[in-house]
Design a protein around this motif. Structure first.
Motif, PDB file in Angstrom:
ATOM      1  N   MET A   1       0.847  -1.177   0.000  1.00 54.72           N
ATOM      2  CA  MET A   1       0.000   0.000   0.000  1.00 54.72           C
ATOM      3  C   MET A   1       0.889   1.235   0.000  1.00 54.72           C
ATOM      4  SD  MET A   1      -2.757   1.135   2.812  1.00 54.72           S
ATOM      5  CE  MET A   1      -1.500   1.065   4.031  1.00 54.72           C
ATOM      6  N   THR A   2       0.505   2.224  -0.768  1.00 60.35           N
ATOM      7  CA  THR A   2       1.335   3.418  -0.866  1.00 60.35           C
ATOM      8  C   THR A   2       0.614   4.620  -0.290  1.00 60.35           C
ATOM      9  OG1 THR A   2       0.474   4.064  -3.021  1.00 60.35           O
ATOM     10  CG2 THR A   2       2.339   2.518  -3.005  1.00 60.35           C
ATOM     11  N   ALA A   3       1.388   5.678  -0.103  1.00 59.23           N
ATOM     12  CA  ALA A   3       0.817   6.936   0.375  1.00 59.23           C
ATOM     13  C   ALA A   3      -0.170   7.504  -0.635  1.00 59.23           C
ATOM     14  CB  ALA A   3       1.936   7.930   0.655  1.00 59.23           C
ATOM     15  N   ASP A   4      -0.017   7.119  -1.917  1.00 60.18           N
ATOM     16  CA  ASP A   4      -0.939   7.601  -2.950  1.00 60.18           C
ATOM     17  C   ASP A   4      -2.379   7.216  -2.647  1.00 60.18           C
ATOM     18  OD1 ASP A   4       1.226   8.635  -4.298  1.00 60.18           O
ATOM     19  OD2 ASP A   4       1.313   7.014  -5.767  1.00 60.18           O
ATOM     20  N   VAL A   5      -2.587   6.033  -2.093  1.00 59.96           N
ATOM     21  CA  VAL A   5      -3.947   5.587  -1.763  1.00 59.96           C
ATOM     22  C   VAL A   5      -4.534   6.491  -0.686  1.00 59.96           C
ATOM     23  CG1 VAL A   5      -5.338   3.699  -0.816  1.00 59.96           C
ATOM     24  CG2 VAL A   5      -3.528   3.215  -2.473  1.00 59.96           C
ATOM     25  N   PHE A   6      -3.762   6.775   0.359  1.00 57.42           N
ATOM     26  CA  PHE A   6      -4.231   7.679   1.404  1.00 57.42           C
ATOM     27  C   PHE A   6      -4.502   9.070   0.853  1.00 57.42           C
ATOM     28  CE2 PHE A   6      -2.171   4.611   4.296  1.00 57.42           C
ATOM     29  CZ  PHE A   6      -3.222   4.416   5.172  1.00 57.42           C
TER      30      PHE A   6
ATOM     31  N   TRP B   1      -4.206  -3.248   6.466  1.00 56.63           N
ATOM     32  CA  TRP B   1      -3.331  -2.374   7.236  1.00 56.63           C
ATOM     33  C   TRP B   1      -4.070  -1.798   8.443  1.00 56.63           C
ATOM     34  CZ3 TRP B   1      -3.151   2.857   8.480  1.00 56.63           C
ATOM     35  CH2 TRP B   1      -1.930   3.318   8.982  1.00 56.63           C
ATOM     36  N   LEU B   2      -5.366  -1.490   8.275  1.00 57.54           N
ATOM     37  CA  LEU B   2      -6.149  -0.874   9.343  1.00 57.54           C
ATOM     38  C   LEU B   2      -6.627  -1.864  10.405  1.00 57.54           C
ATOM     39  CD1 LEU B   2      -8.326   1.615   7.268  1.00 57.54           C
ATOM     40  CD2 LEU B   2      -6.547   2.199   8.932  1.00 57.54           C
ATOM     41  N   THR B   3      -6.671  -3.144  10.091  1.00 56.30           N
ATOM     42  CA  THR B   3      -7.222  -4.147  10.998  1.00 56.30           C
ATOM     43  C   THR B   3      -6.620  -4.109  12.400  1.00 56.30           C
ATOM     44  OG1 THR B   3      -7.924  -5.567   9.204  1.00 56.30           O
ATOM     45  CG2 THR B   3      -7.603  -6.624  11.329  1.00 56.30           C
ATOM     46  N   PRO B   4      -5.307  -4.056  12.567  1.00 55.48           N
ATOM     47  CA  PRO B   4      -4.769  -4.004  13.941  1.00 55.48           C
ATOM     48  C   PRO B   4      -5.228  -2.765  14.712  1.00 55.48           C
ATOM     49  CG  PRO B   4      -3.010  -4.439  12.359  1.00 55.48           C
ATOM     50  CD  PRO B   4      -4.236  -4.126  11.572  1.00 55.48           C
ATOM     51  N   TYR B   5      -5.386  -1.653  14.012  1.00 55.19           N
ATOM     52  CA  TYR B   5      -5.829  -0.424  14.674  1.00 55.19           C
ATOM     53  C   TYR B   5      -7.298  -0.534  15.073  1.00 55.19           C
ATOM     54  CZ  TYR B   5      -1.415   1.210  12.904  1.00 55.19           C
ATOM     55  OH  TYR B   5      -0.083   1.332  12.631  1.00 55.19           O
ATOM     56  N   GLU B   6      -8.066  -1.191  14.242  1.00 55.62           N
ATOM     57  CA  GLU B   6      -9.479  -1.410  14.565  1.00 55.62           C
ATOM     58  C   GLU B   6      -9.593  -2.242  15.837  1.00 55.62           C
ATOM     59  OE1 GLU B   6     -13.463  -3.399  12.579  1.00 55.62           O
ATOM     60  OE2 GLU B   6     -11.629  -3.227  11.396  1.00 55.62           O
ATOM     61  N   ARG B   7      -8.802  -3.318  15.918  1.00 58.50           N
ATOM     62  CA  ARG B   7      -8.806  -4.142  17.143  1.00 58.50           C
ATOM     63  C   ARG B   7      -8.382  -3.317  18.354  1.00 58.50           C
ATOM     64  NH1 ARG B   7      -6.653  -8.530  13.748  1.00 58.50           N
ATOM     65  NH2 ARG B   7      -4.589  -7.792  14.294  1.00 58.50           N
ATOM     66  N   PHE B   8      -7.371  -2.484  18.183  1.00 59.21           N
ATOM     67  CA  PHE B   8      -6.882  -1.622  19.259  1.00 59.21           C
ATOM     68  C   PHE B   8      -8.012  -0.753  19.795  1.00 59.21           C
ATOM     69  CE2 PHE B   8      -5.326   2.628  20.378  1.00 59.21           C
ATOM     70  CZ  PHE B   8      -4.487   2.334  21.435  1.00 59.21           C
ATOM     71  N   TRP B   9      -8.730  -0.078  18.892  1.00 55.25           N
ATOM     72  CA  TRP B   9      -9.785   0.832  19.333  1.00 55.25           C
ATOM     73  C   TRP B   9     -10.990   0.093  19.889  1.00 55.25           C
ATOM     74  CZ3 TRP B   9      -8.840   5.292  20.948  1.00 55.25           C
ATOM     75  CH2 TRP B   9      -7.781   6.034  20.424  1.00 55.25           C
ATOM     76  N   ARG B  10     -11.292  -1.079  19.354  1.00 52.87           N
ATOM     77  CA  ARG B  10     -12.378  -1.883  19.931  1.00 52.87           C
ATOM     78  C   ARG B  10     -12.070  -2.240  21.378  1.00 52.87           C
ATOM     79  NH1 ARG B  10     -13.553  -6.044  15.424  1.00 52.87           N
ATOM     80  NH2 ARG B  10     -14.649  -4.669  14.037  1.00 52.87           N
ATOM     81  N   GLU B  11     -10.826  -2.645  21.624  1.00 54.36           N
ATOM     82  CA  GLU B  11     -10.416  -2.999  22.984  1.00 54.36           C
ATOM     83  C   GLU B  11     -10.518  -1.789  23.903  1.00 54.36           C
ATOM     84  OE1 GLU B  11      -6.302  -4.150  25.188  1.00 54.36           O
ATOM     85  OE2 GLU B  11      -6.755  -5.284  23.362  1.00 54.36           O
ATOM     86  N   LYS B  12     -10.041  -0.640  23.433  1.00 48.20           N
ATOM     87  CA  LYS B  12     -10.094   0.580  24.254  1.00 48.20           C
ATOM     88  C   LYS B  12     -11.544   0.971  24.565  1.00 48.20           C
ATOM     89  CE  LYS B  12      -5.718   1.272  24.484  1.00 48.20           C
ATOM     90  NZ  LYS B  12      -5.030   0.872  25.694  1.00 48.20           N
ATOM     91  N   LEU B  13     -12.426   0.882  23.580  1.00 47.15           N
ATOM     92  CA  LEU B  13     -13.827   1.229  23.793  1.00 47.15           C
ATOM     93  C   LEU B  13     -14.513   0.219  24.706  1.00 47.15           C
ATOM     94  CD1 LEU B  13     -14.788   2.497  20.244  1.00 47.15           C
ATOM     95  CD2 LEU B  13     -14.479   3.860  22.313  1.00 47.15           C
TER      96      LEU B  13
END
Length: 103
Positions: A1-6, A79-91
């Motif tokens: 994944m590249t910065a171009d996608v973001f 790429w976002l999946t680990p961050y999604e898990r992180f925020w689910r746990e925090k919430l």
């Protein structure tokens, strides 16, 4: 994944274009009809999406048909999946804390 996608998806217009293409390939005139901007402006947004690999363009005579390409979006999702898990746990932790305070 590249910065171009973001960078490509940073624009609300380009996110809307990708949403419109979820239903399948569409000609540029059909896509442009959903916006108040000129067709050349929509074409510029489509060019950015194309250069990022998010859409492909097929010519059919004078018409240009755009199709959403799933590869970069799949990579973004992975790429976002680990961050999604992180925020689910925090919430979840926050919910537990608030539930304890209600007791």
């Amino acid at each position: 994944m590249t910065a171009d996608v973001f960078a490509a998806l940073a624009s609300p217009v380009r996110r809307e274009l990708t949403a419109l293409l979820l239903d399948g390939p569409r000609p540029v005139n059909d896509l442009a009809a959903h916006f108040t901007m000129s067709r050349p402006s929509v074409s510029e947004h489509l060019k950015v999406l194309r250069e990022a690999g998010l859409v492909t363009e097929q010519r059919d005579g004078r018409r240009r048909i755009y199709r959403l390409e799933p590869g970069p979006l799949r990579e973004l999702s992975e790429w976002l999946t680990p961050y999604e898990r992180f925020w689910r746990e925090k919430l979840s932790n926050l919910r537990e804390l608030l539930d304890e305070e209600d007791l």
